[in-house]
Design an enzyme around this catalytic site. Structure first.
Site, PDB file in Angstrom:
ATOM      1  N   ASP A  87      -3.870 -10.925  -8.360  1.00 45.69           N
ATOM      2  CA  ASP A  87      -4.738 -11.370  -7.302  1.00 45.69           C
ATOM      3  C   ASP A  87      -4.005 -12.799  -7.019  1.00 45.69           C
ATOM      4  O   ASP A  87      -4.074 -13.685  -7.917  1.00 45.69           O
ATOM      5  CB  ASP A  87      -6.071 -11.462  -7.316  1.00 45.69           C
ATOM      6  N   TRP A 109     -11.385  -8.477   5.630  1.00 42.65           N
ATOM      7  CA  TRP A 109      -9.824  -7.873   6.091  1.00 42.65           C
ATOM      8  C   TRP A 109     -10.111  -6.306   5.872  1.00 42.65           C
ATOM      9  O   TRP A 109      -9.072  -5.427   6.797  1.00 42.65           O
ATOM     10  CB  TRP A 109      -8.766  -8.371   5.552  1.00 42.65           C
ATOM     11  N   ASN A 110     -10.610  -5.819   4.738  1.00 43.42           N
ATOM     12  CA  ASN A 110     -10.473  -4.228   4.700  1.00 43.42           C
ATOM     13  C   ASN A 110     -11.177  -3.690   5.870  1.00 43.42           C
ATOM     14  O   ASN A 110     -10.893  -2.675   6.218  1.00 43.42           O
ATOM     15  CB  ASN A 110     -11.335  -4.038   3.415  1.00 43.42           C
ATOM     16  N   HIS A 160     -11.476  -6.987  -3.025  1.00 45.09           N
ATOM     17  CA  HIS A 160     -10.258  -7.377  -3.741  1.00 45.09           C
ATOM     18  C   HIS A 160     -10.004  -6.170  -4.665  1.00 45.09           C
ATOM     19  O   HIS A 160      -8.949  -5.683  -4.821  1.00 45.09           O
ATOM     20  CB  HIS A 160     -10.396  -8.565  -4.778  1.00 45.09           C
ATOM     21  N   ALA A 167     -14.847 -17.672   4.695  1.00 41.32           N
ATOM     22  CA  ALA A 167     -13.664 -17.399   4.237  1.00 41.32           C
ATOM     23  C   ALA A 167     -12.468 -16.974   5.195  1.00 41.32           C
ATOM     24  O   ALA A 167     -12.637 -17.646   6.598  1.00 41.32           O
ATOM     25  CB  ALA A 167     -13.494 -16.651   3.008  1.00 41.32           C
TER      26      ALA A 167
END
Length: 482
Positions: free
Chosen positions: A127, A382-383, A22, A402
């Site tokens: 966020d 995701w990154n 994040h 997740a």
């Protein structure tokens, strides 16, 4: 408003959840906004800040932006807390109960970080899981923008959680994992229960993790706008669904390549923008230099995943027995409990010496773009997924928790740039999948991955969807100045 303040740049407060993925995404957003000459106050946990200063070039990277400042704050956890595995979820109640009140106090005492050269906060980009930041913004009348650091497909599945509960697809109790889920619009033909976000795997709908996810996702619509680190050609159909509820949605990804594109446009020397909380071992790049093109499988399960010794050995035997070259990142804290201190079998050590290389942490973006890399065995964060897409590297997905569960389904079934190995960890399957990716279907996967990489590059180039959307986001922020 005084005439002096009229000339001051918009001032954006950016507030990520204090875990590496994040923080990384939102640091890139911060730099993109700095390039547009906006002032940025970046709220960062003291733990994250100390790791960034110690292990990255973040100080020199942001020194060229006089309008940028870090503002450290406690995340409420002791320094020796692992912040990994299942315990990473401790960060959510901790930030709500400890960081939330500290943030409110900090904003009031610092007059929203205004000064003679800096206007008060123009807007808060928080966020999407930090609802307390949204509460404060609403209370003070400060415009709110949420940045969801997950994929659009994951966000949308979470958004549909009330419908998933009503249809009986949640909670997932272990049976019927391959049943098709019908209550997520746009995914009715391919989404299985096992592909739903990992937090859905509970026995009781009152499970705190599930309730947090449901509450935090639905409250996103109260923001004036939202940002996603994705691009239209990748997730267009799902973005259309989200825009029915959040019409002012800015897709600006892949943010790491977008940042590179903007720096090049301004003729600014590109510094490798690592946001790692661990020290990178660059010796692996030298090792890659000696390997043939597209011959190496890169293996990394990200900053949170932990494995048991049994899982470790299955992966290790699978990699060695596949006969493929591999570069494996194994974080010092990635093996559960004391398991990692046990003796490693001799045949694994010999097989690794012959074809493998292991490091504690690697410069991932650089590694994925190395010509020797032919595949990526990933946790499907995701990154990491976006970095692999940009580099044109096919994936084997072994999601941990997740959003990773649904990302891996899209990689294999929708984008067709890899294989999904979720809920499986045995050496025979690993051998089979590694050979399928690196040998049997190598050309097919590389061709598809190369096509997707071209689409990603177009999105962040001048005139592309993400490039235009970032310009639109900057214009929107400027319009918020009263």
């Amino acid at each position: 408003m005084g005439s002096q303040e009229t000339n001051l740049a918009p001032h954006v407060l950016i507030f990520p959840l204090p875990i590496q993925g994040h923080v990384n995404s939102m640091l890139r957003l911060a730099e993109l906004l700095c390039l547009a000459e906006l002032d940025i106050t970046f709220i960062v946990s003291e733990f994250s800040h100390s790791r960034l200063i110690k292990h990255t070039n973040v100080a020199s990277r942001f020194a060229r932006y006089p309008g940028f400042q870090f503002q450290p704050i406690s995340d409420g956890l002791p320094d020796d807390h692992p912040r990994a595995g299942e315990r990473v979820m401790d960060i959510l109640p901790s930030t709500k109960n400890v960081t939330g009140p500290l943030f409110k106090q900090m904003m009031v005492e610092n007059k929203c970080f205004s000064s003679a050269t800096r206007r008060p906060i123009t807007c808060i980009i928080a966020d999407g899981v930090l609802s307390f930041a949204g509460d404060f913004a609403q209370e003070k009348g400060i415009p709110l923008i949420y940045f969801r650091t997950v994929s659009a497909c994951s966000f949308w599945a979470c958004f549909c959680m009330p419908e998933l509960i009503e249809s009986g697809d949640i909670p997932i109790k272990g049976n019927g994992m391959d049943l098709i889920v019908k209550s997520v619009p746009g995914m009715e033909t391919f989404l299985r229960r096992r592909d739903l976000p990992g937090f859905c795997r509970v026995n009781d709908i009152n499970e705190p993790k599930l309730q947090i996810l449901k509450t935090e996702t639905r409250q996103t619509t109260r923001a004036q706008a939202a940002i996603l680190n994705t691009f239209e050609d990748l997730e267009g159909p799902i973005l259309s669904q989200i825009r029915k509820h959040m019409p002012r949605l800015f897709t600006i990804g892949p943010s790491h390549s977008h940042l590179t594109s903007r720096l090049e446009t301004k003729n600014i020397k590109t510094l490798i923008s690592s946001g790692s909380f661990w020290e990178e071992d660059r010796s692996c790049v030298d090792w890659l230099d000696a390997q043939p093109p597209r011959s190496v499988l890169y293996v990394s399960f990200g900053s949170i995943t932990v494995v048991t010794r049994d899982q470790l050995l299955e992966f290790w035997y699978g990699l060695v027995n596949s006969g493929q070259r591999f570069l494996w990142v194994m974080r010092p804290d990635s093996i559960m409990g004391k398991d990692g201190q046990s003796q490693i079998p001799a045949d694994l050590e010999e097989g690794t010496k012959a074809r493998g290389y292991m490091v504690g942490w690697a410069p991932q973006e650089e590694v994925l773009n190395h010509p020797a890399i032919g595949g990526f065995l990933t946790h499907s964060g995701w990154n990491s997924t976006l970095e692999s897409i940009v580099a044109g590297v096919p994936m084997i997905c072994w999601p941990y928790f997740a959003d990773q569960m649904i990302n891996s389904r899209f990689v294999s079934e929708i984008w067709k740039i890899g294989l999904d190995m979720k809920d499986t960890c045995d050496r025979e399957t690993i051998v089979k999948m590694v050979r399928e990716l690196m040998e049997i279907r190598k050309d097919e996967f590389l061709q598809r991955a190369d096509h997707m990489a071209k689409l990603a590059k177009e999105a962040v180039s001048e005139g592309g969807s993400s490039y235009s959307n970032l310009d639109g986001l900057v214009d929107y922020i400027k319009s918020l100045i009263i």
